[in-house]
Scaffold this motif. Structure first.
Motif, PDB file in Angstrom:
ATOM      1  N   MET A 106      52.388  71.237 -33.590  1.00 30.93           N
ATOM      2  CA  MET A 106      51.850  70.369 -32.493  1.00 30.93           C
ATOM      3  C   MET A 106      52.868  69.291 -32.500  1.00 30.93           C
ATOM      4  O   MET A 106      52.434  68.090 -33.266  1.00 30.93           O
TER       5      MET A 106
ATOM      6  N   ASP B 129      47.181  62.502 -23.580  1.00 29.64           N
ATOM      7  CA  ASP B 129      46.985  64.126 -24.142  1.00 29.64           C
ATOM      8  C   ASP B 129      47.554  65.089 -23.428  1.00 29.64           C
ATOM      9  O   ASP B 129      47.954  65.975 -23.967  1.00 29.64           O
TER      10      ASP B 129
ATOM     11  N   THR C 118      51.642  65.888 -30.655  1.00 26.97           N
ATOM     12  CA  THR C 118      50.578  65.162 -31.533  1.00 26.97           C
ATOM     13  C   THR C 118      51.073  64.537 -32.563  1.00 26.97           C
ATOM     14  O   THR C 118      50.627  63.576 -32.707  1.00 26.97           O
TER      15      THR C 118
ATOM     16  N   SER D 141      46.244  73.367 -25.879  1.00 24.03           N
ATOM     17  CA  SER D 141      47.247  74.328 -26.312  1.00 24.03           C
ATOM     18  C   SER D 141      46.600  75.755 -26.358  1.00 24.03           C
ATOM     19  O   SER D 141      47.088  76.842 -25.920  1.00 24.03           O
TER      20      SER D 141
ATOM     21  N   ALA E 133      42.715  70.938 -33.576  1.00 27.29           N
ATOM     22  CA  ALA E 133      42.846  72.145 -32.805  1.00 27.29           C
ATOM     23  C   ALA E 133      43.522  72.060 -31.609  1.00 27.29           C
ATOM     24  O   ALA E 133      43.694  70.765 -31.098  1.00 27.29           O
TER      25      ALA E 133
ATOM     26  N   ALA F 178      45.167  70.288 -20.934  1.00 26.67           N
ATOM     27  CA  ALA F 178      45.104  69.233 -22.088  1.00 26.67           C
ATOM     28  C   ALA F 178      44.920  70.159 -23.284  1.00 26.67           C
ATOM     29  O   ALA F 178      44.182  69.603 -24.056  1.00 26.67           O
TER      30      ALA F 178
ATOM     31  N   VAL G  67      42.576  71.576 -28.596  1.00 32.74           N
ATOM     32  CA  VAL G  67      41.718  71.275 -27.530  1.00 32.74           C
ATOM     33  C   VAL G  67      41.928  69.974 -27.072  1.00 32.74           C
ATOM     34  O   VAL G  67      42.463  69.206 -27.852  1.00 32.74           O
ATOM     35  N   PRO G  68      41.356  69.402 -26.053  1.00 31.70           N
ATOM     36  CA  PRO G  68      41.646  68.144 -25.573  1.00 31.70           C
ATOM     37  C   PRO G  68      41.108  67.098 -26.607  1.00 31.70           C
ATOM     38  O   PRO G  68      40.165  67.157 -27.105  1.00 31.70           O
ATOM     39  N   GLN G  69      42.020  65.949 -27.020  1.00 25.37           N
ATOM     40  CA  GLN G  69      41.902  64.734 -27.435  1.00 25.37           C
ATOM     41  C   GLN G  69      41.524  65.053 -29.095  1.00 25.37           C
ATOM     42  O   GLN G  69      41.070  64.214 -29.948  1.00 25.37           O
TER      43      GLN G  69
ATOM     44  N   ASN H 242      53.903  70.042 -26.889  1.00 23.20           N
ATOM     45  CA  ASN H 242      52.999  70.752 -27.910  1.00 23.20           C
ATOM     46  C   ASN H 242      53.500  72.494 -27.452  1.00 23.20           C
ATOM     47  O   ASN H 242      54.045  73.175 -28.185  1.00 23.20           O
TER      48      ASN H 242
ATOM     49  N   ARG I  11      51.364  65.074 -24.242  1.00 19.32           N
ATOM     50  CA  ARG I  11      51.797  65.713 -25.383  1.00 19.32           C
ATOM     51  C   ARG I  11      51.232  67.081 -25.906  1.00 19.32           C
ATOM     52  O   ARG I  11      51.735  67.860 -26.638  1.00 19.32           O
ATOM     53  N   THR I  12      50.392  67.451 -25.161  1.00 25.51           N
ATOM     54  CA  THR I  12      50.021  68.974 -25.046  1.00 25.51           C
ATOM     55  C   THR I  12      51.185  69.828 -24.346  1.00 25.51           C
ATOM     56  O   THR I  12      51.323  70.914 -24.897  1.00 25.51           O
TER      57      THR I  12
ATOM     58  N   GLY J 229      43.688  65.424 -31.358  1.00 25.64           N
ATOM     59  CA  GLY J 229      44.827  64.400 -32.171  1.00 25.64           C
ATOM     60  C   GLY J 229      43.927  63.169 -32.436  1.00 25.64           C
ATOM     61  O   GLY J 229      44.122  62.351 -33.418  1.00 25.64           O
TER      62      GLY J 229
HETATM   63  N1  ASP Z   1      45.162  68.395 -26.772  1.00 26.72           N
HETATM   64  C1  ASP Z   1      46.188  68.759 -27.593  1.00 26.72           C
HETATM   65  C2  ASP Z   1      46.614  70.031 -27.671  1.00 26.72           C
HETATM   66  O1  ASP Z   1      45.743  70.847 -27.345  1.00 26.72           O
HETATM   67  C3  ASP Z   1      45.910  68.415 -29.132  1.00 26.72           C
HETATM   68  C4  ASP Z   1      45.907  66.863 -29.256  1.00 26.72           C
HETATM   69  O2  ASP Z   1      46.967  66.121 -29.419  1.00 26.72           O
HETATM   70  O3  ASP Z   1      44.913  66.158 -28.854  1.00 26.72           O
HETATM   71  O4  ASP Z   1      47.500  70.609 -28.091  1.00 26.72           O
END
Ligand code: ASP
Length: 401
Positions: free
Chosen positions: A297, A374, A300, A264, A339, A262, A341-343, A381, A377-378, A345
Motif C-alpha cells: 500500500m 482515503d 497509505t 483495495s 487492511a 476506498a 478497507v476504508p480508512q 495503492n 491513496r486507495t 490507514g
Molecule cells: N483504504 C485503503 C485501501 O483500501 C487503506 C487505507 O489507507 O486506509 O487501500
C-alpha cells in the motif's frame, strides 16, 4: 468499440456524475447510498472465495520453481516502492511544513484503538485462526496464507490427482471471473451512488470546502505526494515492465472503482480482471495481486509518513533524523499491516505515532478530510499493485500462460 472500453467510459461517467451531484446537491444525494451499498456488497461477496481460488490456481500454474522467483520479485518490488513512497512523503512534508501554525484540536477524538503495535501486524497473518471465520469476515491475510500453504501442498500431489486439482481450480477461477464480469456491469451506477452519497454526506460543496479550509495545506501535501508517486510508478512500469500509459487505461475500471469504494480489497476482483485483460500472465496476476492488495500500500505508507510529521509540526515537536528514520520504518510496516478497507490507514497510524511518542490526539486534526484522502491513496495503492503485477510478469514469465 470493445465492451471493456464502453464500460470504462460508463464508469468514468458514473464517477463524474457522482462527483458533480454530490458536490452540487449535497445531503440530498445521501438517498442513493443504497445503490452503492448493493454494488459494494456484491463485490465483497465474491472477494474471499475469489482470493482463495485465485491464489491456489496461480500457485498450481506457476509450479514450485517459478513460485519462488515470483515471490522474490514481488516482495522486492513491494519493499522498494513502499520505501520510495514513504521517502517522497517525508521529503515533501519537511519541505512544505503543512503543520506549522495549525490550531491544535480542542476535543479529544474517539481515537481508534491500537492494534498491538508492530507485533500485531505479524499476528494478523493468522488471526482469526479459524479459516472459516477469516473467510466470513473477509480477513484476507489469513486466507492468503492458508491458500498459499494449501497451494504449495498441492504442488506435492502427483499424477491424476494433481491434474484433477489443477482442472478444478482453473474451472472455479474461470467461473468466478465470469461473475466478476457480471458485477462490473453494476459499476457505473454503483460508483455513481457511492461517490454522490459520500460527497453529499460531507455536505456537498460548502461542507467539503469548510473541511479543507482548516488543513488545506496538509491535504495539498498528501495529494502532491500521491501524484508524484503515481508518476514514479508509471515510470517504473515503463522501465521495469516495458509498458506504456495504455496500461493505465486498461486498469482504468479498477482505478476508478478504488476511488469509489476506498477499498483495495473490494476493488481486487476488478484489478484481477483488468490485469489479465491487459495481458499480464494469469498465473502471476492471480498470485501477486491478492498479495499486493493486502500488503502493498504505497499510498497509505506515503500518507502515514506525511500525517505523522504533520502532527509533530502542529504540536511544535522537533523530529530529529533518528525519529524520521523510525517513522520511515514504522510507516512502511503500518502500511503492510493496514487492511484494504476504508480508512484502515488511520488505525494503523497509531503505530507510527506511538513509535516516536507523538500525541495520539493529533489524529483529530486529520479526521475531517480522511474519507477524501482515503479515496486518492486507495487509487495509488491499486495502481502500485497493478504495476507490480506487470513487473513481476515481465521478470518471471518464461512461457505463455
Ligand atoms: N483504504 C485503503 C485501501 O483500501 C487503506 C487505507 O489507507 O486506509 O487501500
Amino acid at each position: 468499440m470493445p465492451a471493456q472500453h464502453i464500460l470504462l467510459w460508463a464508469i468514468l461517467l458514473g464517477a463524474a456524475l457522482g462527483l458533480g451531484c454530490g458536490w452540487l446537491l449535497g445531503p440530498d444525494m445521501v438517498g442513493v447510498a443504497w445503490l452503492g451499498t448493493l454494488f459494494l456488497n456484491a463485490l465483497k461477496m465474491i472477494i474471499a472465495p475469489l482470493v482463495a481460488v485465485a491464489v491456489i490456481n496461480g500457485i498450481l500454474g506457476l509450479g514450485s520453481e517459478r513460485l519462488g522467483r515470483t515471490l522474490g520479485v514481488a516482495v522486492g518490488y513491494y519493499a522498494a516502492t513502499t520505501g520510495i513512497a514513504v521517502l517522497t512523503g517525508l521529503v515533501l512534508v519537511n519541505l512544505i511544513e503543512p503543520g506549522a501554525g495549525v490550531p491544535l484540536p480542542t476535543v479529544t477524538p474517539t481515537a481508534p484503538q491500537p492494534q498491538g503495535g508492530v507485533v500485531g501486524i505479524f499476528l494478523q497473518l493468522v488471526s482469526p485462526p479459524a479459516l472459516v471465520e477469516a473467510l466470513a469476515g473477509n480477513r484476507l491475510l489469513p486466507v492468503i496464507l492458508f491458500s498459499l500453504l494449501l497451494g504449495c501442498a498441492m504442488l506435492g500431489v502427483q499424477g491424476d490427482a494433481r491434474k484433477t486439482l489443477e482442472d478444478l481450480f482453473a474451472g472455479l477461477n474461470a467461473a468466478l471471473m465470469r461473475l466478476v464480469g457480471w458485477i462490473m456491469y453494476l459499476a457505473p451506477v454503483g460508483i455513481f451512488a457511492l461517490i454522490a452519497a459520500r460527497f453529499g454526506e460531507a455536505g456537498g460543496k460548502a461542507g467539503i470546502l469548510a473541511e479543507l479550509e482548516a488543513i488545506g495545506l496538509y491535504t495539498g501535501t498528501v495529494l502532491i505526494g500521491l501524484a508524484v508517486h503515481f508518476a514514479v510508478l508509471t515510470a517504473l512500469l515503463y522501465v521495469l515492465a516495458g509498458r506504456g500509459p495504455g496500461y493505465i487505461l486498461g486498469m482504468g475500471r479498477a482505478l476508478i472503482t478504488a476511488f469509489g469504494t476506498a477499498s483495495s480489497s473490494a476493488t481486487l476482483p476488478f484489478t484481477l480482471s483488468c490485469a489479465v485483460e491487459a495481458g499480464v500472465d494469469r498465473r502471476a496476476a492471480r498470485f501477486v495481486l491478492p498479495l499486493g492488495a493486502t500488503m502493498n500500500m504505497d499510498g497509505t505508507a506515503l500518507y502515514e509518513a506525511i500525517a505523522a510529521v504533520f502532527i509533530a509540526q502542529a504540536y511544535g515537536i522537533e523530529l530529529g533524523i533518528v525519529a524520521q528514520v523510525i517513522i520511515f520504518i514504522t510507516a512502511t510496516l503500518a502500511a503492510i499491516g493496514a487492511a484494504g478497507v476504508p480508512q484502515a490507514g488511520l488505525v494503523t497510524m497509531l503505530i507510527v505515532l506511538e513509535s516516536v511518542g507523538l500525541p495520539i490526539e493529533g489524529i483529530a486534526l486529520l479526521l475531517s478530510v480522511d474519507w477524501l484522502l482515503d479515496r486518492f491513496r486507495t487509487t495509488v495503492n491499486v495502481w502500485g499493485d497493478s504495476v507490480g503485477a506487470a513487473v513481476v510478469d515481465r521478470h518471471t514469465s518464461a512461457e505463455p500462460s
